[in-house]
Design a protein around this motif. Structure first.
Motif, short mmCIF file in Angstrom:
data_model
loop_
_atom_site.label_atom_id
_atom_site.label_comp_id
_atom_site.label_asym_id
_atom_site.label_seq_id
_atom_site.Cartn_x
_atom_site.Cartn_y
_atom_site.Cartn_z
N UNK A 1 -35.86 11.72 28.84
CA UNK A 1 -34.99 12.90 28.74
C UNK A 1 -33.66 12.55 28.08
N UNK A 2 -33.10 11.41 28.43
CA UNK A 2 -31.82 10.99 27.83
C UNK A 2 -31.98 10.75 26.33
N UNK A 3 -33.10 10.15 25.94
CA UNK A 3 -33.37 9.91 24.52
C UNK A 3 -33.52 11.22 23.77
N UNK A 4 -34.27 12.15 24.35
CA UNK A 4 -34.47 13.45 23.70
C UNK A 4 -33.14 14.19 23.51
N UNK A 5 -32.29 14.14 24.54
CA UNK A 5 -30.99 14.82 24.46
C UNK A 5 -30.10 14.17 23.40
N UNK A 6 -30.13 12.85 23.34
CA UNK A 6 -29.29 12.16 22.37
C UNK A 6 -29.79 12.38 20.94
N UNK A 7 -31.10 12.41 20.76
CA UNK A 7 -31.66 12.70 19.43
C UNK A 7 -31.22 14.08 18.96
N UNK A 8 -31.25 15.05 19.86
CA UNK A 8 -30.82 16.41 19.50
C UNK A 8 -29.35 16.42 19.06
N UNK A 9 -28.51 15.69 19.78
CA UNK A 9 -27.09 15.63 19.44
C UNK A 9 -26.87 14.95 18.08
N UNK A 10 -27.56 13.84 17.86
CA UNK A 10 -27.42 13.12 16.59
C UNK A 10 -27.85 13.99 15.43
N UNK A 11 -28.98 14.67 15.59
CA UNK A 11 -29.47 15.54 14.51
C UNK A 11 -28.51 16.69 14.25
#
Length: 265
Positions: free
Chosen positions: A50-60
């Motif tokens: 979940x943390x990875x998915x949230x961070x990927x969304x922010x980076x994108x």
């Protein structure tokens, strides 16, 4: 009796077989093998999904905002972990300085993605590992189709980038680092502990004088191979530009895959 050529062939085969891994590496539970669109696999902990998915969304969101503003997007690969004798918080500062230098060099038409600004949080009492970060960054860099269409260039931090942060020139690098330690330790307790301990001080100076480079970073090794595989999917002339220590790579360098860092093979 076998011919000389046959004996040489057998000998070469034996060398190649002995050099190959006996079996693919596994992951220690609770980590599991996580595959990616580039075929690169890492040991990831499902607790960080979940943390990875949230961070990927922010980076994108961040690099797509730069795209919408008409800016070129550069990924800056700078070692963050303390592997080899570095200090993580200093490395994060160096990464930010490299971002600033690149953006100054390329001007307002470019935006640099600094990975040091996107740290994964701990989950409970667990800290993220290198494999967790590489699952995240491989997905970010490769994109959904593995062609890395969101990036125009990658820059791998080298010794000159590191020395510029400390204000060091071409001469007396060890003395420059010693002076930096003295000045910084006056206001930073963590750095003072390093400066006051002879062994830690020596490790610090050795790392930042001789090893401070993406060449000694496990994550940067994987990132190099990520961009190599991305470029293999793209036609010549449409490949992502690759730089190291402020200079563009030669055609030969852009084609060489290097030893993996966190990738599981």
């Amino acid at each position: 009796m076998p011919s000389a050529a046959f004996r040489v062939s057998l000998g070469l085969a034996a060398v190649l077989l002995s050099a190959a891994p006996a079996a693919a590496q596994g992951c220690r539970p609770p980590r599991v093998v996580v595959d990616t669109v580039l075929g690169m696999k890492y040991c990831g902990d499902p607790a960080f999904d979940s943390a990875i998915a949230a961070q990927i969304q922010k980076i994108r969101q961040d690099f797509r905002a730069a795209r919408q503003a008409g800016r070129l997007v550069i990924y800056a690969s700078t070692p963050i972990s303390p592997r080899g004798g570095g200090i993580e918080k200093v490395n994060i500062e160096i990464a930010a300085a490299v971002k600033a230098r690149l953006e100054k060099a390329f001007g307002t038409g470019a935006w640099v993605l600094d990975p040091g600004g996107y740290q994964l949080p701990s989950v409970g009492d667990k800290a993220p590992g290198g494999g967790d970060y590489m699952v995240m960054w491989t997905r970010v860099l490769a994109g959904d189709d593995g062609a890395g269409r969101d990036f125009d260039m990658v820059h791998f931090t080298g010794p000159a980038d590191m020395r510029a942060f400390f204000g060091c020139g071409a001469e007396d690098v060890t003395g420059c680092l010693a002076r930096w330690l003295t000045v910084r330790s006056a206001t930073d307790g963590d750095i003072k502990r390093v400066a006051d301990n002879p062994d830690m001080r020596r490790t610090f100076v050795r790392y930042y004088a001789m090893r401070a480079s993406s060449a000694y970073s496990a994550g940067a090794h994987d990132e190099w191979n990520i961009f190599l595989r991305i470029n293999r999917k793209r036609t010549l002339g449409d490949q992502i530009a690759m730089f190291f220590d402020g200079r563009p790579l030669s055609p030969g360098e852009m084609e060489i895959e290097i030893a993996p860092g966190y990738e599981v093979r």
